[in-house]
Design an enzyme around this catalytic site. Structure first.
Site, PDB file in Angstrom:
ATOM      1  N   LYS A 175      -0.953  -9.510   2.956  1.00  0.00           N
ATOM      2  CA  LYS A 175      -0.224  -9.024   4.140  1.00  0.00           C
ATOM      3  C   LYS A 175      -1.130  -8.042   4.873  1.00  0.00           C
ATOM      4  O   LYS A 175      -1.869  -7.297   4.229  1.00  0.00           O
ATOM      5  CB  LYS A 175       1.070  -8.315   3.738  1.00  0.00           C
ATOM      6  CG  LYS A 175       1.785  -7.655   4.911  1.00  0.00           C
ATOM      7  CD  LYS A 175       3.146  -7.127   4.541  1.00  0.00           C
ATOM      8  CE  LYS A 175       3.136  -5.722   3.994  1.00  0.00           C
ATOM      9  NZ  LYS A 175       2.557  -4.712   4.900  1.00  0.00           N
ATOM     10  N   GLU A 203       9.375  -4.022  10.473  1.00  0.00           N
ATOM     11  CA  GLU A 203       9.772  -2.723   9.912  1.00  0.00           C
ATOM     12  C   GLU A 203      10.303  -1.784  10.993  1.00  0.00           C
ATOM     13  O   GLU A 203       9.636  -1.565  12.023  1.00  0.00           O
ATOM     14  CB  GLU A 203       8.569  -2.086   9.192  1.00  0.00           C
ATOM     15  CG  GLU A 203       8.906  -0.713   8.605  1.00  0.00           C
ATOM     16  CD  GLU A 203       7.903  -0.197   7.591  1.00  0.00           C
ATOM     17  OE1 GLU A 203       6.977  -0.942   7.204  1.00  0.00           O
ATOM     18  OE2 GLU A 203       8.063   0.969   7.182  1.00  0.00           O
ATOM     19  N   ASP A 262       0.842  -1.200   0.000  1.00  0.00           N
ATOM     20  CA  ASP A 262       0.000   0.000   0.000  1.00  0.00           C
ATOM     21  C   ASP A 262       0.877   1.251   0.000  1.00  0.00           C
ATOM     22  O   ASP A 262       0.372   2.375  -0.091  1.00  0.00           O
ATOM     23  CB  ASP A 262      -1.010  -0.009   1.157  1.00  0.00           C
ATOM     24  CG  ASP A 262      -0.359   0.082   2.523  1.00  0.00           C
ATOM     25  OD1 ASP A 262       0.884  -0.064   2.606  1.00  0.00           O
ATOM     26  OD2 ASP A 262      -1.078   0.281   3.511  1.00  0.00           O
ATOM     27  N   SER A 263       2.208   1.064   0.059  1.00  0.00           N
ATOM     28  CA  SER A 263       3.143   2.178  -0.154  1.00  0.00           C
ATOM     29  C   SER A 263       2.895   2.824  -1.503  1.00  0.00           C
ATOM     30  O   SER A 263       3.349   3.942  -1.754  1.00  0.00           O
ATOM     31  CB  SER A 263       4.594   1.690  -0.051  1.00  0.00           C
ATOM     32  OG  SER A 263       4.785   0.543  -0.855  1.00  0.00           O
ATOM     33  N   GLU A 297      -1.240  -5.438   8.656  1.00  0.00           N
ATOM     34  CA  GLU A 297      -0.449  -4.857   9.740  1.00  0.00           C
ATOM     35  C   GLU A 297      -1.091  -5.115  11.108  1.00  0.00           C
ATOM     36  O   GLU A 297      -2.322  -5.126  11.224  1.00  0.00           O
ATOM     37  CB  GLU A 297      -0.336  -3.331   9.542  1.00  0.00           C
ATOM     38  CG  GLU A 297       0.384  -2.941   8.261  1.00  0.00           C
ATOM     39  CD  GLU A 297       0.497  -1.436   8.068  1.00  0.00           C
ATOM     40  OE1 GLU A 297       0.100  -0.670   8.976  1.00  0.00           O
ATOM     41  OE2 GLU A 297       0.977  -1.033   7.000  1.00  0.00           O
ATOM     42  N   ASP A 307      -1.082  -6.265  -0.332  1.00  0.00           N
ATOM     43  CA  ASP A 307      -1.104  -5.596   0.964  1.00  0.00           C
ATOM     44  C   ASP A 307      -2.521  -5.097   1.251  1.00  0.00           C
ATOM     45  O   ASP A 307      -3.062  -4.284   0.492  1.00  0.00           O
ATOM     46  CB  ASP A 307      -0.141  -4.398   0.872  1.00  0.00           C
ATOM     47  CG  ASP A 307       0.425  -3.995   2.210  1.00  0.00           C
ATOM     48  OD1 ASP A 307       0.139  -4.681   3.210  1.00  0.00           O
ATOM     49  OD2 ASP A 307       1.170  -2.996   2.242  1.00  0.00           O
TER      50      ASP A 307
HETATM   51  O1  KIV Z   1       3.528  -1.096   1.720  1.00  0.00           O
HETATM   52  C1  KIV Z   1       4.688  -1.537   1.683  1.00  0.00           C
HETATM   53  O2  KIV Z   1       5.432  -1.336   0.719  1.00  0.00           O
HETATM   54  C2  KIV Z   1       5.167  -2.292   2.824  1.00  0.00           C
HETATM   55  C3  KIV Z   1       6.622  -2.604   2.879  1.00  0.00           C
HETATM   56  C4  KIV Z   1       7.357  -1.435   3.358  1.00  0.00           C
HETATM   57  C5  KIV Z   1       6.898  -3.810   3.678  1.00  0.00           C
HETATM   58  O3  KIV Z   1       4.409  -2.601   3.687  1.00  0.00           O
END
Ligand code: KIV
Length: 290
Positions: A123, A192, A54-55, A125, A93
């Protein structure tokens, strides 16, 4: 004639393969991708796993943080990545508010990543507070990667993008959370921005592979945001990033060169232009009376 299959033929990476790598003491490689071309390049380089992070909200869509990213944004980019990558394990994510409101919503949204996005796993959090959601997603047959330490979706709760687990108390809670997530069925864990010695300690205590980003060399694998690694994201650079290229600078140089060649009429040159038969040209001139 039947083609002989080589024993070293490249195979699709699975969650099991990552665990086996850890057991053999081999390092797991992971990078982020948000589009077809980058996924293709990462896959061709033999990276084990691609995270559609989600970056993308910050490095592709230009938001201040990852909070505005929606499920539809994620699915759109996952589909592009899935078209580019053939071998890497693909992880989608889960964006902010796609798994926090209820366990049922979490399972449905996780399912969308596989059904619509072409991902192999998701993934999300958080630690013990996500236990029920993680268990339900795993029970639905969807592999889950956890994410502890600096969890960017909690940026306001954490008071900014800052390193986590620096006090004994916070570090103890993180170790406990890591064990809870493993117990809940996570196949891997992103760590992280935590102290390197804590990253190593957690990695040694778990059977599942840890993937560090700013968590030291003692993790079982490493991940970076590809835009950071390539020097494509120029707004800020976290301490844990190593830039392997400066593509933003190169991009600016290329764009300036294009601008000045267009303005001086040196682009397009003859080799970039299409010609026409003289005979056809004369016919045209006659036709329109030039
Ligand atoms: O969103 C993302 O790119 C991430 C990585 C930094 C692990 O969660």
């Amino acid at each position: 004639m039947s083609e002989k299959k080589s024993t070293s033929e490249r195979k699709k990476v699975t969650t099991l393969a990552l665990r086996q790598k850890k057991a053999r003491g081999e390092v797991v490689t992971m990078l982020t991708a948000y589009d077809y071309a980058t996924a293709l390049a990462i896959d061709r380089a033999g990276i084990d796993t691609i995270l559609v992070g989600d970056s993308l909200g910050m490095v592709v869509l230009g938001y201040e943080n990852t909070l505005p990213v929606t499920m539809d944004d994620m699915i759109h980019h996952c589909r592009a990545v899935a078209r580019g990558a053939q071998y890497a394990l693909l992880i989608g994510d889960m964006p902010f508010m796609s798994y926090q409101a209820s366990v049922e919503e979490a399972v449905r949204n996780a399912g969308r990543f596989l059904q619509e996005g072409g991902m192999d796993a998701v993934k999300l959090e958080g630690g013990r507070e996500r236990l029920e959601a993680i268990k339900a997603i795993v029970q639905a047959g969807i592999p889950v990667q956890g994410h502890l330490g600096l969890t960017p979706q909690s940026v306001h709760q954490l008071g900014g993008f800052r390193a986590q687990g620096k006090s004994a108390e916070a570090a103890k809670r993180l170790v406990e959370d890591a064990e809870i997530l493993q117990q809940a069925g996570c196949f891997s864990l992103v760590l992280e921005s935590i102290p390197a010695r804590l990253g190593r300690l957690v990695s040694e205590r778990l059977e599942i592979p840890t993937i560090g980003i700013g968590a030291g060399v003692g993790c079982d694998g490493q991940v970076l945001v590809t835009h950071d690694l390539l020097g494509l994201f120029d707004r800020f650079t976290p301490r844990f990033v190593k830039k392997y290229a400066h593509l933003h600078r190169e991009m600016a140089q290329a764009i300036s060169a294009y601008k000045s060649e267009v303005e001086s009429r040196t682009f397009p040159a003859e080799e970039h232009s299409v010609d026409m038969d003289d005979e056809e040209w004369q016919l045209l001139v006659k036709e329109i009376g030039e």
